[in-house]
Design a protein around this motif. Structure first.
Motif, PDB file in Angstrom:
ATOM      1  N   SER A 143      45.220  90.208 -21.227  1.00  0.00           N
ATOM      2  CA  SER A 143      43.760  90.042 -21.287  1.00  0.00           C
ATOM      3  C   SER A 143      43.253  89.556 -19.939  1.00  0.00           C
ATOM      4  CB  SER A 143      43.391  89.015 -22.357  1.00  0.00           C
ATOM      5  OG  SER A 143      43.857  87.726 -21.968  1.00  0.00           O
ATOM      6  N   LYS A 144      41.953  89.735 -19.714  1.00  0.00           N
ATOM      7  CA  LYS A 144      41.346  89.244 -18.471  1.00  0.00           C
ATOM      8  C   LYS A 144      41.409  87.723 -18.402  1.00  0.00           C
ATOM      9  CE  LYS A 144      38.415  93.184 -17.458  1.00  0.00           C
ATOM     10  NZ  LYS A 144      37.071  93.677 -17.105  1.00  0.00           N
ATOM     11  N   GLU A 145      41.374  87.072 -19.565  1.00  0.00           N
ATOM     12  CA  GLU A 145      41.470  85.598 -19.605  1.00  0.00           C
ATOM     13  C   GLU A 145      42.826  85.142 -19.070  1.00  0.00           C
ATOM     14  OE1 GLU A 145      38.286  86.976 -21.854  1.00  0.00           O
ATOM     15  OE2 GLU A 145      40.377  87.486 -22.274  1.00  0.00           O
ATOM     16  N   ARG A 146      43.872  85.844 -19.493  1.00  0.00           N
ATOM     17  CA  ARG A 146      45.234  85.491 -19.027  1.00  0.00           C
ATOM     18  C   ARG A 146      45.346  85.716 -17.517  1.00  0.00           C
ATOM     19  NH1 ARG A 146      49.228  82.947 -21.100  1.00  0.00           N
ATOM     20  NH2 ARG A 146      50.858  84.494 -21.121  1.00  0.00           N
ATOM     21  N   ILE A 147      44.789  86.825 -17.064  1.00  0.00           N
ATOM     22  CA  ILE A 147      44.831  87.128 -15.626  1.00  0.00           C
ATOM     23  C   ILE A 147      44.149  85.998 -14.851  1.00  0.00           C
ATOM     24  CG2 ILE A 147      43.977  88.698 -13.824  1.00  0.00           C
ATOM     25  CD1 ILE A 147      44.256  90.974 -15.999  1.00  0.00           C
ATOM     26  N   GLN A 148      42.966  85.592 -15.321  1.00  0.00           N
ATOM     27  CA  GLN A 148      42.233  84.518 -14.646  1.00  0.00           C
ATOM     28  C   GLN A 148      43.003  83.200 -14.668  1.00  0.00           C
ATOM     29  OE1 GLN A 148      39.696  84.501 -12.592  1.00  0.00           O
ATOM     30  NE2 GLN A 148      39.835  86.713 -12.829  1.00  0.00           N
ATOM     31  N   GLN A 149      43.708  82.975 -15.746  1.00  0.00           N
ATOM     32  CA  GLN A 149      44.531  81.755 -15.843  1.00  0.00           C
ATOM     33  C   GLN A 149      45.624  81.773 -14.766  1.00  0.00           C
ATOM     34  OE1 GLN A 149      46.619  81.356 -19.638  1.00  0.00           O
ATOM     35  NE2 GLN A 149      48.117  80.040 -18.634  1.00  0.00           N
ATOM     36  N   PHE A 150      46.296  82.922 -14.630  1.00  0.00           N
ATOM     37  CA  PHE A 150      47.357  83.027 -13.620  1.00  0.00           C
ATOM     38  C   PHE A 150      46.802  82.826 -12.212  1.00  0.00           C
ATOM     39  CE2 PHE A 150      49.381  86.256 -16.751  1.00  0.00           C
ATOM     40  CZ  PHE A 150      49.946  85.218 -17.487  1.00  0.00           C
ATOM     41  N   VAL A 151      45.626  83.401 -11.953  1.00  0.00           N
ATOM     42  CA  VAL A 151      45.000  83.256 -10.636  1.00  0.00           C
ATOM     43  C   VAL A 151      44.658  81.787 -10.382  1.00  0.00           C
ATOM     44  CG1 VAL A 151      42.943  83.780  -9.252  1.00  0.00           C
ATOM     45  CG2 VAL A 151      44.064  85.611 -10.547  1.00  0.00           C
ATOM     46  N   SER A 152      44.033  81.133 -11.376  1.00  0.00           N
ATOM     47  CA  SER A 152      43.579  79.747 -11.177  1.00  0.00           C
ATOM     48  C   SER A 152      44.753  78.789 -10.978  1.00  0.00           C
ATOM     49  CB  SER A 152      42.693  79.292 -12.326  1.00  0.00           C
ATOM     50  OG  SER A 152      43.421  79.256 -13.529  1.00  0.00           O
ATOM     51  N   GLU A 153      45.924  79.143 -11.509  1.00  0.00           N
ATOM     52  CA  GLU A 153      47.103  78.272 -11.339  1.00  0.00           C
ATOM     53  C   GLU A 153      47.556  78.189  -9.883  1.00  0.00           C
ATOM     54  OE1 GLU A 153      49.841  79.781 -14.267  1.00  0.00           O
ATOM     55  OE2 GLU A 153      48.783  78.759 -15.906  1.00  0.00           O
ATOM     56  N   THR A 154      47.153  79.146  -9.038  1.00  0.00           N
ATOM     57  CA  THR A 154      47.554  79.076  -7.619  1.00  0.00           C
ATOM     58  C   THR A 154      46.795  77.973  -6.878  1.00  0.00           C
ATOM     59  OG1 THR A 154      45.909  80.707  -6.796  1.00  0.00           O
ATOM     60  CG2 THR A 154      48.046  81.565  -7.556  1.00  0.00           C
ATOM     61  N   LYS A 155      45.703  77.511  -7.465  1.00  0.00           N
ATOM     62  CA  LYS A 155      44.855  76.501  -6.806  1.00  0.00           C
ATOM     63  C   LYS A 155      45.623  75.218  -6.512  1.00  0.00           C
ATOM     64  CE  LYS A 155      40.065  75.122  -6.979  1.00  0.00           C
ATOM     65  NZ  LYS A 155      38.806  75.274  -7.710  1.00  0.00           N
ATOM     66  N   GLU A 156      46.445  74.791  -7.468  1.00  0.00           N
ATOM     67  CA  GLU A 156      47.145  73.515  -7.302  1.00  0.00           C
ATOM     68  C   GLU A 156      48.567  73.681  -6.748  1.00  0.00           C
ATOM     69  OE1 GLU A 156      45.343  70.946  -7.207  1.00  0.00           O
ATOM     70  OE2 GLU A 156      43.673  72.149  -7.956  1.00  0.00           O
ATOM     71  N   MET A 157      48.854  74.849  -6.220  1.00  0.00           N
ATOM     72  CA  MET A 157      50.159  75.051  -5.577  1.00  0.00           C
ATOM     73  C   MET A 157      50.033  74.720  -4.085  1.00  0.00           C
ATOM     74  SD  MET A 157      51.408  78.677  -7.183  1.00  0.00           S
ATOM     75  CE  MET A 157      51.677  78.859  -8.951  1.00  0.00           C
ATOM     76  N   LYS A 158      51.125  74.220  -3.525  1.00  0.00           N
ATOM     77  CA  LYS A 158      51.160  73.991  -2.070  1.00  0.00           C
ATOM     78  C   LYS A 158      51.747  75.246  -1.430  1.00  0.00           C
ATOM     79  CE  LYS A 158      54.037  71.280   0.522  1.00  0.00           C
ATOM     80  NZ  LYS A 158      54.682  70.041   0.962  1.00  0.00           N
ATOM     81  N   ALA A 159      51.045  75.777  -0.444  1.00  0.00           N
ATOM     82  CA  ALA A 159      51.519  77.000   0.223  1.00  0.00           C
ATOM     83  C   ALA A 159      52.755  76.702   1.062  1.00  0.00           C
ATOM     84  CB  ALA A 159      50.419  77.573   1.099  1.00  0.00           C
ATOM     85  N   THR A 160      53.804  77.478   0.846  1.00  0.00           N
ATOM     86  CA  THR A 160      55.020  77.321   1.657  1.00  0.00           C
ATOM     87  C   THR A 160      55.426  78.655   2.287  1.00  0.00           C
ATOM     88  OG1 THR A 160      56.375  77.621  -0.323  1.00  0.00           O
ATOM     89  CG2 THR A 160      55.908  75.352   0.325  1.00  0.00           C
ATOM     90  N   LYS A 161      54.533  79.633   2.196  1.00  0.00           N
ATOM     91  CA  LYS A 161      54.812  80.967   2.735  1.00  0.00           C
ATOM     92  C   LYS A 161      53.566  81.483   3.433  1.00  0.00           C
ATOM     93  CE  LYS A 161      58.047  84.123   2.709  1.00  0.00           C
ATOM     94  NZ  LYS A 161      59.353  83.804   3.185  1.00  0.00           N
ATOM     95  N   GLY A 162      53.748  82.237   4.501  1.00  0.00           N
ATOM     96  CA  GLY A 162      52.615  82.870   5.173  1.00  0.00           C
ATOM     97  C   GLY A 162      51.780  81.885   5.973  1.00  0.00           C
ATOM     98  N   ARG A 163      50.621  82.363   6.447  1.00  0.00           N
ATOM     99  CA  ARG A 163      49.735  81.570   7.299  1.00  0.00           C
ATOM    100  C   ARG A 163      49.317  80.262   6.628  1.00  0.00           C
ATOM    101  NH1 ARG A 163      46.890  82.627  12.247  1.00  0.00           N
ATOM    102  NH2 ARG A 163      48.388  84.327  12.218  1.00  0.00           N
ATOM    103  N   ALA A 164      49.085  80.313   5.321  1.00  0.00           N
ATOM    104  CA  ALA A 164      48.621  79.126   4.588  1.00  0.00           C
ATOM    105  C   ALA A 164      49.645  77.991   4.619  1.00  0.00           C
ATOM    106  CB  ALA A 164      48.303  79.496   3.147  1.00  0.00           C
ATOM    107  N   SER A 165      50.924  78.325   4.828  1.00  0.00           N
ATOM    108  CA  SER A 165      51.973  77.290   4.805  1.00  0.00           C
ATOM    109  C   SER A 165      51.805  76.279   5.942  1.00  0.00           C
ATOM    110  CB  SER A 165      53.364  77.924   4.874  1.00  0.00           C
ATOM    111  OG  SER A 165      53.547  78.585   6.116  1.00  0.00           O
ATOM    112  N   TYR A 166      51.116  76.685   7.039  1.00  0.00           N
ATOM    113  CA  TYR A 166      50.885  75.757   8.155  1.00  0.00           C
ATOM    114  C   TYR A 166      50.009  74.586   7.739  1.00  0.00           C
ATOM    115  CZ  TYR A 166      52.483  79.787  10.922  1.00  0.00           C
ATOM    116  OH  TYR A 166      53.200  80.849  11.415  1.00  0.00           O
ATOM    117  N   LEU A 167      49.232  74.775   6.675  1.00  0.00           N
ATOM    118  CA  LEU A 167      48.313  73.724   6.226  1.00  0.00           C
ATOM    119  C   LEU A 167      49.009  72.667   5.373  1.00  0.00           C
ATOM    120  CD1 LEU A 167      45.264  75.906   5.184  1.00  0.00           C
ATOM    121  CD2 LEU A 167      45.441  74.483   7.220  1.00  0.00           C
ATOM    122  N   GLY A 168      50.185  72.994   4.836  1.00  0.00           N
ATOM    123  CA  GLY A 168      50.910  72.040   3.994  1.00  0.00           C
ATOM    124  C   GLY A 168      50.064  71.546   2.835  1.00  0.00           C
ATOM    125  N   GLU A 169      49.915  70.220   2.747  1.00  0.00           N
ATOM    126  CA  GLU A 169      49.156  69.594   1.645  1.00  0.00           C
ATOM    127  C   GLU A 169      47.699  70.056   1.606  1.00  0.00           C
ATOM    128  OE1 GLU A 169      50.444  67.565  -0.665  1.00  0.00           O
ATOM    129  OE2 GLU A 169      52.430  67.497   0.231  1.00  0.00           O
TER     130      GLU A 169
END
Length: 196
Positions: A143-169
């Motif tokens: 469902s679109k709700e599940r998709i949105q849930q998966f997307v929103s879960e990335t918000k509280e992850m710390k980036a450890t890959k790619g350009r975003a990983s330079y920002l750390g916390e």
């Protein structure tokens, strides 16, 4: 099941979603990346759209292969190779088994994993592709709700890959732009009638 018609509808819908949200995607990317994800994706998908209108396709794998090549050649940054590889791997799986949607998306995920060398929890598009595959394998629907849930879960992850990983916390509290555009891809699959 993948058909020429629903694969075309899916890619049209994906193009429309990205064009409509181009500024938003680049805004998300400005916070943790180069700020060009929306522009890059819009450019690549405009080429896909152009080729969809110009060509007649005999099989869904032909449509996917064309889209993969267009994205690889026209989309800048890491997005072109990652999305292109995903669609290319999906096209091979669809050629063998157009019925199994979960397996086809899994083939796309495996292409991303191989090309991007990322894993789950690193705040990348993998963090939506993997749970989508798991959901489809377990429940045969999404469902679109599940998709949105998966997307929103990335918000509280710390980036450890790619350009975003330079920002750390400092990457915490931001949605991953690749996960958001992948969310549009899967929502477009529902709109196109591939997923229900």
């Amino acid at each position: 099941m993948f058909t020429v018609e629903n694969t075309t509808k899916w890619l049209h819908a994906f193009h429309e979603k990205v064009q409509a949200n181009q500024s938003y995607l680049s805004e998300l990317d400005s916070a943790i990346g180069d700020g060009d994800h929306g522009t890059n994706m819009a450019r690549g998908l405009a080429e896909v759209e152009r080729k969809l209108k110009e060509n007649l396709f005999e099989s869904p794998q032909e449509v996917l292969k064309m889209a993969a090549m267009a994205l690889i050649s026209k989309t800048g940054g890491a997005s072109g190779p990652l999305y292109g590889t995903a669609l290319l791997e999906m096209s091979k799986q669809v050629a063998n088994d157009p019925q199994n949607i979960g397996k086809s998306i899994e083939a796309g995920l495996n292409g991303i994993l191989k090309r991007g060398k990322a894993t789950t929890g690193e705040k990348t598009m993998v963090d939506i592709w993997k749970p989508v595959v798991e959901s489809l394998m377990a429940e045969q629907q999404l469902s679109k709700e599940r998709i949105q849930q998966f997307v929103s879960e990335t918000k509280e992850m710390k980036a450890t890959k790619g350009r975003a990983s330079y920002l750390g916390e400092r990457s915490l509290g931001h949605l991953d732009p690749g996960a958001v555009s992948s969310g549009y891809l899967f929502e477009a699959m529902i709109d196109g009638g591939i997923l229900s």
